[in-house]
Design an enzyme around this catalytic site. Structure first.
Site, PDB file in Angstrom:
ATOM      1  N   SER A 154       0.836  -1.211   0.000  1.00 44.82           N
ATOM      2  CA  SER A 154       0.000   0.000   0.000  1.00 44.82           C
ATOM      3  C   SER A 154       0.867   1.255   0.000  1.00 44.82           C
ATOM      4  O   SER A 154       0.601   2.221  -0.725  1.00 44.82           O
ATOM      5  CB  SER A 154      -0.891   0.024   1.247  1.00 44.82           C
ATOM      6  N   GLY A 209      -5.730  -3.890  -7.674  1.00 49.10           N
ATOM      7  CA  GLY A 209      -6.897  -3.076  -7.321  1.00 49.10           C
ATOM      8  C   GLY A 209      -6.480  -1.727  -6.766  1.00 49.10           C
ATOM      9  O   GLY A 209      -7.084  -0.694  -7.082  1.00 49.10           O
ATOM     10  N   GLN A 239      -9.244   2.179  -0.438  1.00 46.15           N
ATOM     11  CA  GLN A 239      -9.012   2.506  -1.846  1.00 46.15           C
ATOM     12  C   GLN A 239      -9.989   3.571  -2.315  1.00 46.15           C
ATOM     13  O   GLN A 239      -9.608   4.512  -3.018  1.00 46.15           O
ATOM     14  CB  GLN A 239      -9.126   1.240  -2.701  1.00 46.15           C
ATOM     15  N   ASP A 254      -6.965  -8.145   4.486  1.00 40.59           N
ATOM     16  CA  ASP A 254      -6.112  -8.944   3.607  1.00 40.59           C
ATOM     17  C   ASP A 254      -5.592 -10.218   4.283  1.00 40.59           C
ATOM     18  O   ASP A 254      -4.932 -11.030   3.651  1.00 40.59           O
ATOM     19  CB  ASP A 254      -4.914  -8.109   3.130  1.00 40.59           C
TER      20      ASP A 254
HETATM   21  C1  S3P Z   1      -5.591  -1.315   0.108  1.00 38.72           C
HETATM   22  C2  S3P Z   1      -6.844  -1.358   0.657  1.00 38.72           C
HETATM   23  C3  S3P Z   1      -7.608  -2.598   0.842  1.00 38.72           C
HETATM   24  C4  S3P Z   1      -6.746  -3.842   0.711  1.00 38.72           C
HETATM   25  C5  S3P Z   1      -5.781  -3.757  -0.430  1.00 38.72           C
HETATM   26  C6  S3P Z   1      -4.894  -2.544  -0.300  1.00 38.72           C
HETATM   27  C7  S3P Z   1      -4.931  -0.007  -0.051  1.00 38.72           C
HETATM   28  O1  S3P Z   1      -8.642  -2.663  -0.108  1.00 38.72           O
HETATM   29  O2  S3P Z   1      -7.540  -5.004   0.576  1.00 38.72           O
HETATM   30  O3  S3P Z   1      -4.976  -4.928  -0.487  1.00 38.72           O
HETATM   31  O4  S3P Z   1      -3.714   0.016  -0.306  1.00 38.72           O
HETATM   32  O5  S3P Z   1      -5.613   1.019   0.089  1.00 38.72           O
HETATM   33  P1  S3P Z   1     -10.057  -1.947   0.177  1.00 38.72           P
HETATM   34  O6  S3P Z   1      -9.766  -0.604   0.649  1.00 38.72           O
HETATM   35  O7  S3P Z   1     -10.805  -1.944  -1.106  1.00 38.72           O
HETATM   36  O8  S3P Z   1     -10.700  -2.824   1.216  1.00 38.72           O
END
Ligand code: S3P
Length: 445
Positions: free
Chosen positions: A36, A107, A182, A328
Site C-alpha cells: 500500500s 486493485g 481505496q 487482507d
Molecule cells: C488497500 C486497501 C484494501 C486492501 C488492499 C490494499 C490499499 O482494499 O484489501 O490490499 O492500499 O488502500 P479496500 O480498501 O478496497 O478494502
C-alpha cells in the site's frame, strides 16, 4: 501458460508449488516493503514538486506496474532493488500516455490512479488482468462522476476505465458504504485537483496510509467531526519515504510460526499501523504468543519487530469491528482456524468475495481439499479446527491464497500441491526462498 488479458504480452507463466511440513521457523527475517505504501509513494512522488526518494520500495509486479504507468505519463523514476528516485512532475505535469496504462492484478493501483486520471486535461485508459477486470469499479467511478469526471466503463462498471479530459473537478462530500481505503484514497486524490474542500466519512476507519503520506508531502489533511478533508489545489513537496515491511506479508510467518511446534522467529521492521494489524488482535485472542518489540517510527508510520513463538491456538468469533483492520489477512486466518482447537466464526467480511479472487470460496475449497471442515456463509465462514492431510488445491491465481495454503501445508500430514502461484510475485517476490530459509518446506515445481 495462461491467458492474461491486459498483460503486455497477453500471456504469463503460471507456476505450481509443493509444500509439506518442514522445520520449526527460527531466526530473524525481513519481509519486502509494504505494498500500500509503495504504491502511494510513486503516486504522490509523481504529483509533487521536487524529488522524492523511496527506500524499501516493494519490487512486486503490482507496485512496478504503478511506477511504469507514471513513467508512461512522463515522470522520471529511477532506481531498482527497493530504491526509487522520483522526479515529481508537479500538480499539472503529467503527460497524456500513448497507450492504455496496464495495472495488471492491482486493485489499489487502478482505484487510486482513477482519482488522479479523472482530474487530468488529457484522456487515458486503465486496464488490468482477468481478475482485476472482474472487480467492482463503480465504488470509485460513481463518486468521481459526482465530482464531474467523465469515465466510460465496461458494462457493470468494470474495467477498462476510459477517462475523458476535464477542465476541473468539483469537491464533494462522500459517505462510504463499504469500508474501503481505496475508495477513500481515490476521492482524496481527486480532491487535490478539485475546486473546494473534499470530505470523506467512513463508518469504520480504514488504513490511513494516504492521509499520513499526504501530510509528509506537506498537504493539510484535516480530521474533523468524523470527516477527512483535503483542499483542492494543495501543493505536494517531494520528500523521503522509508517503506516498512508489509504486515500483510509478515502475517504468513506469524501464523506459520504460531502453528509449527518449536518455532521462535523474529520478523524485523514490520509496519504496525493500528488500522492494519487486526490479525494480531485475532491471533492473540486465539492464544498466540507474539511480542511486539522495539516499537519505533519510520517516516510517517509506526514499525516494530515481531517475535512469534509456537503456541496452541483455539477458535474464536472474530469481532466484526476487526474486519477492516485485517481484510487482507483472512486467507491465512482461515488456515490458522482450520488447525486450531474448536470453532472459528467470521462474519461481516463479504468484501472478501471481491478481492483478487472470491477469498471465502477459494479458501474454503483449498482447505476442504486438505480435509478441513468449513461452512461458507455469504459474509464469512464457520471453520471447525482439526487436522489436515495432503492433497491438491488451486490458488485461483490469488497470491494470498497460494501463500496461506503453503502455511496450512506446514501442518498437513502429507504433501500439498498448490496450483497457479505465479501471482505471488505481485506482492511477495522471493516468498518461497524466504519461507524456506525460515524453515518452511515449500518449493516451486
Ligand atoms: C488497500 C486497501 C484494501 C486492501 C488492499 C490494499 C490499499 O482494499 O484489501 O490490499 O492500499 O488502500 P479496500 O480498501 O478496497 O478494502
Amino acid at each position: 501458460m495462461k491467458h492474461k488479458p491486459g498483460s503486455p504480452t497477453g500471456w504469463a507463466p503460471t507456476s505450481d508449488w509443493i509444500a509439506r511440513s518442514g522445520q520449526p521457523l527460527r531466526g530473524r527475517i525481513r519481509v519486502p516493503g509494504d505494498k500500500s505504501i509503495s504504491h502511494r509513494s510513486i503516486m504522490l512522488g509523481a504529483l509533487a514538486r521536487g524529488v522524492t526518494e523511496v527506500d524499501g520500495f516493494l519490487e512486486g509486479e503490482d507496485t512496478r506496474a504503478t511506477a511504469s504507468a507514471f513513467a508512461a505519463m512522463g515522470v522520471r523514476i529511477e532506481g531498482d532493488g527497493g530504491v526509487r528516485r522520483i522526479v515529481g512532475a508537479g500538480p499539472n505535469g503529467l503527460k497524456a500516455p500513448a497507450q492504455p496504462l496496464d495495472l495488471g492484478n492491482s486493485g489499489t493501483g487502478m482505484r487510486l490512479m482513477a482519482g488522479i486520471l479523472a482530474a487530468q486535461h488529457f484522456a487515458s485508459t486503465l486496464v488490468g488482468d482477468e481478475s482485476l477486470s472482474r472487480r467492482p469499479m463503480k465504488r470509485v467511478v460513481e463518486p468521481l462522476r459526482r465530482m464531474g469526471a467523465s469515465i466510460a466503463t465496461r458494462e457493470g462498471g468494470l474495467a477498462p476505465l476510459a477517462f475523458a479530459p476535464v477542465d476541473a473537478l468539483k469537491a464533494i462530500d462522500l459517505v462510504t458504504d463499504v469500508p474501503s481505503a481505496q475508495v477513500k484514497s481515490c476521492v482524496l486524490l481527486a480532491g487535490l485537483h478539485a475546486t473546494g474542500t473534499t470530505r470523506v466519512r467512513e463508518a469504520h476507519a480504514t488504513r490511513d496510509h494516504s492521509e499520513r503520506m499526504l501530510r509528509a508531502f506537506g498537504v493539510d489533511v484535516r480530521e474533523r467531526d468524523g470527516w477527512i478533508e483535503v483542499d483542492g489545489g494543495a501543493r505536494l513537496e517531494g520528500t523521503n519515504i522509508d517503506v516498512p515491511g508489509d504486515f500483510s506479508s509478515a502475517a504468513f510467518f506469524l501464523v506459520a510460526a504460531s502453528l509449527v511446534p518449536g518455532s521462535d522467529l523474529v520478523i524485523e521492521r514490520v509496519g504496525v499501523n493500528p488500522l492494519r494489524t487486526g490479525l494480531l488482535q485475532a491471533l492473540w485472542a486465539m492464544g498466540a504468543n507474539i511480542d511486539v518489540e522495539n516499537e519505533r517510527v519510520a517516516g510517517a508510520e509506526p514499525i516494530a519487530d515481531l517475535r512469534v513463538r509456537a503456541a496452541a491456538l483455539h477458535g474464536i468469533e472474530v469481532p466484526e469491528a476487526l474486519v477492516p483492520d485485517m481484510i487482507d489477512e483472512f486467507p491465512v486466518l482461515f488456515a490458522a482456524a482450520s488447525l486450531a482447537e474448536g470453532r472459528t466464526v467470521v462474519r461481516g467480511a463479504a468484501e472478501l468475495r471481491v478481492k483478487e479472487s472470491d477469498r471465502i470460496a477459494a479458501m474454503a475449497n483449498a482447505l476442504r481439499a486438505l480435509g478441513a471442515t468449513i461452512e461458507e456463509t455469504p459474509d464469512g465462514a464457520v471453520i471447525d479446527g482439526g487436522t489436515l492431510r495432503g492433497g491438491a488445491l488451486d490458488s485461483r491465481g490469488d497470491h494470498r491464497i497460494a501463500m496461506a495454503s503453503a502455511v496450512a501445508a506446514q501442518c498437513a500430514k502429507g504433501e500439498v500441491k498448490i496450483a497457479d502461484c505465479a501471482n505471488v510475485a505481485t506482492s511477495f517476490p522471493g516468498f518461497v526462498a524466504l519461507a524456506s530459509s525460515a524453515g518452511m518446506a515449500v518449493r516451486g515445481l
